[in-house]
Design an enzyme around this catalytic site. Structure first.
Site: not given
Ligand code: ADP
Ligand code: MG
Length: 575
Positions: A164, A233, A286
């Site tokens: 992001r 992170s 994060d």
């Molecule tokens: P990041 O970890 O890249 O900062 P997020 O906090 O959005 O991003 O987490 C993404 C992860 O969350 C994905 O890899 C997936 O495993 C999980 N995820 C995303 N949407 C869902 C959902 N609707 N239900 C369960 N797990 C989800």
């Molecule tokens: Mg994140």
């Protein structure tokens, strides 16, 4: 009856018996297979068992490991990394000052003190009272920054799945984030295992495009060098608030030439290569960004937990408790500690053969697999594969079932949430994702149960981790040495807020419910009502931008439109 008739009757009877025997045999065999599959589920349930007794053992182990990690470098699997963030954005101090002044005025009126010196005396008296009875004595960070930062600040947020770029505009008053623009994009898979140059060129060019789009349609004047917070992170050993060395990769990343290098320096070089003149004002992960935004919105926030692709937590610690850095001075007497709790290990953790296999196949062993979004779907896939090998209830073993990570956690969550009588969503995902068509209803129910067991364990362990932190800082309501911190001077329980983010927590309803349920079980209803888990969405990025504002090297912001008065905070180095 003639001989022919008798023979016919005997043959008919024999044929009937044979058919019956075949049918019974088939039934017995299919029952046996079903029992074997149910046996797989039973074994899984047993291995994933998280009774409240076991969770309390995990809580204790977590608190002990936290102490050990703070006592010496390498003293625990929990790294307990210093972040050099000793000031968190908080717009409340102006408000409190105002309350104090008005209070002093009222007080002097009530006591009929005539002159200005008496008024000042009354204010000082109230100040002393406030210091004596407020939480300031018992916990650092309550009065930190003034929330007066103004102007535009940027952040880059490199998580595990998404990348992001964002920009916030601060208005100079409490909670006055005037605007926030976010652009998201998935991290290209090939960059996760390429070279640091490729990865950072991608990041720098995304930032450049974002900034250029702004320059095109705004009044921006490129006089001042823009500053931003970089949310990275992964485990980093900070050397200052704006720099740090990558310890290791997690969450499937493996850019080998990066390990041991300064993350900010790599990004700074990439920005130079891409012709972008910007400065990393803070390097955080994060959890720290989320804590910063959480604290900005609610000063009772003492910790932040992320449950997304990976999982981690940070919290506010008193510097005198960070024994491994005795002599470290901070103006606030506290510092945010990044736990890297994905590394936590205890013999009390309910580990299954699937976890062991998953760990064995991973480039990042011993790492956050029972809780993270990256892995839950794959644990479910492994269980279904075992079931499918034990019997033919899923038909012939699908080759897809042997493909790692083919079943994602969002798909698993969708199957878990399927409430249709025929479980049509489960059927669809089994067919489309795993190429297993025509699965009978009772087998679909079994799959939902597997999702439930895996998610429940993850959520309950996450709850135990949170209580572990509360126990360490004396906010779990138990009667320990630090129990005084759970209660205010009036003896009442104090509010304790934990900022939460990560899609596994925010988007997976059952996960969230199980986590809250376990929190209540471990803490007890009475204490649990004072522990508030607050979703702090996009906190990792917005919080980093807020921290960039409070650690900005120039007092005015990069905005041409607004004059800035951001506080200047020098990054401090470890002795
Ligand atoms: P990041 O970890 O890249 O900062 P997020 O906090 O959005 O991003 O987490 C993404 C992860 O969350 C994905 O890899 C997936 O495993 C999980 N995820 C995303 N949407 C869902 C959902 N609707 N239900 C369960 N797990 C989800
Ligand atoms: Mg994140």
């Amino acid at each position: 009856m003639g001989k022919v008739g008798f023979g016919l009757a005997v043959s008919c009877a024999a044929a009937t018996c044979a058919i019956a025997a075949i049918l019974v045999g088939k039934r017995v065999r299919s029952r046996r297979k079903w029992r074997r599959v149910v046996g797989v589920l039973r074994d899984l349930e047993e291995a994933c068992e998280t009774s409240v007794g076991r969770l309390r053992q995990v809580v204790d182990a977590m608190a002990v490991e936290m102490h050990a990690g703070l006592a010496s470098e390498g003293g625990s699997k929990l790294k307990m990394l210093l972040t050099f963030v000793d000031k968190l954005p908080n717009g409340y101090s102006l408000l409190k000052l105002l309350v104090l002044l008005v209070g002093g005025f009222m007080f002097s009126l009530v006591c009929s003190f005539p002159g200005p010196s008496q008024y000042l005396l009354a204010c000082s008296y109230l100040l002393c009272l406030w210091f004596r009875f407020s939480d300031l004595w018992s916990y650092p960070f309550d009065e930190l920054s003034n929330g007066s930062e103004r102007g535009k600040y940027y952040a880059l947020d490199l998580g595990g799945t998404n990348f992001r770029v964002l920009r916030i505009q601060l208005g100079g008053k409490r909670s006055s984030i005037l605007s926030c623009d976010v652009e998201r994009q998935p991290i290209p898979q090939d960059l996760m295992t390429s070279t640091s140059e490729d990865l950072f060129d991608f990041i720098a060019s995304s930032l450049k495009q974002f900034v250029e789009r702004e320059a095109q349609n705004s009044e921006f004047s490129p006089v001042k060098r823009r500053e931003f917070g970089f949310t990275f992170s992964f485990p980093v050993k900070q050397t200052s608030v704006s720099s740090g060395i990558l310890i290791k990769w997690t969450k499937g990343f493996s850019v080998k030439d990066m390990v041991g290098k300064d993350v900010s320096e790599c990004l700074q070089h990439a920005m130079t290569r891409n012709g972008l003149d910007m400065r990393v004002a803070v390097l955080v992960n994060d959890t720290v960004g989320t804590l910063a935004l959480g604290h900005y919105n609610d000063p009772d926030t003492v910790a932040a937990v992320i449950i997304g692709t990976g999982t981690n937590a940070c919290y506010l610690e008193r510097t005198d408790a960070i024994i491994k850095c005795q002599g470290l001075l901070t103006t606030s007497g506290g510092m945010v500690v990044n736990m890297e709790w994905g590394n936590f290990w205890s013999s009390h953790l309910p580990r299954t053969s699937y976890d062991i296999d998953l760990d064995g196949d991973s480039p990042n062993p011993n790492d956050q697999k029972m809780i993270s979004g990256m892995y839950l779907g794959d644990i479910v896939r492994r269980v279904i594969l075992r079931m499918s090998q034990e019997s033919d209830i899923f038909g012939p073993v699908s080759s897809r079932l042997s493909m790692p990570f083919i079943l994602s956690t969002p798909s698993m969550a969708d199957m878990h949430a399927d409430e249709s009588p025929e479980l049509m969503e489960v059927a669809r995902i089994l067919k489309e994702d795993l190429q297993i068509p025509d699965v009978p209803l009772k087998v679909r129910k079994l799959v939902v149960k597997v999702c439930d067991v895996v998610t429940r364990r993850a959520a309950r362990l996450a709850a135990a981790g949170i209580v572990g932190i509360l126990k360490k800082i004396g906010r779990d309501g138990s009667g320990g040495v630090a129990s005084g911190r759970s209660r205010g001077s009036d003896g009442k329980m104090r509010r304790t807020v934990v900022a939460m983010d990560g899609s596994l927590y925010t988007r997976y309803t059952m996960f969230k419910e199980y986590l809250h349920e376990a929190l209540c079980e471990i803490l007890g209803e009475e204490v649990a009502q004072y522990v508030i888990l607050k979703v702090t969405e996009d906190g990792s990025g917005i919080g980093a931008a807020l921290l960039a504002a409070s650690h900005s090297s120039h007092s005015s912001s990069s905005s041409s439109s607004s004059s800035s008065s951001s506080s200047v905070v020098d990054s401090q180095r470890l002795p």
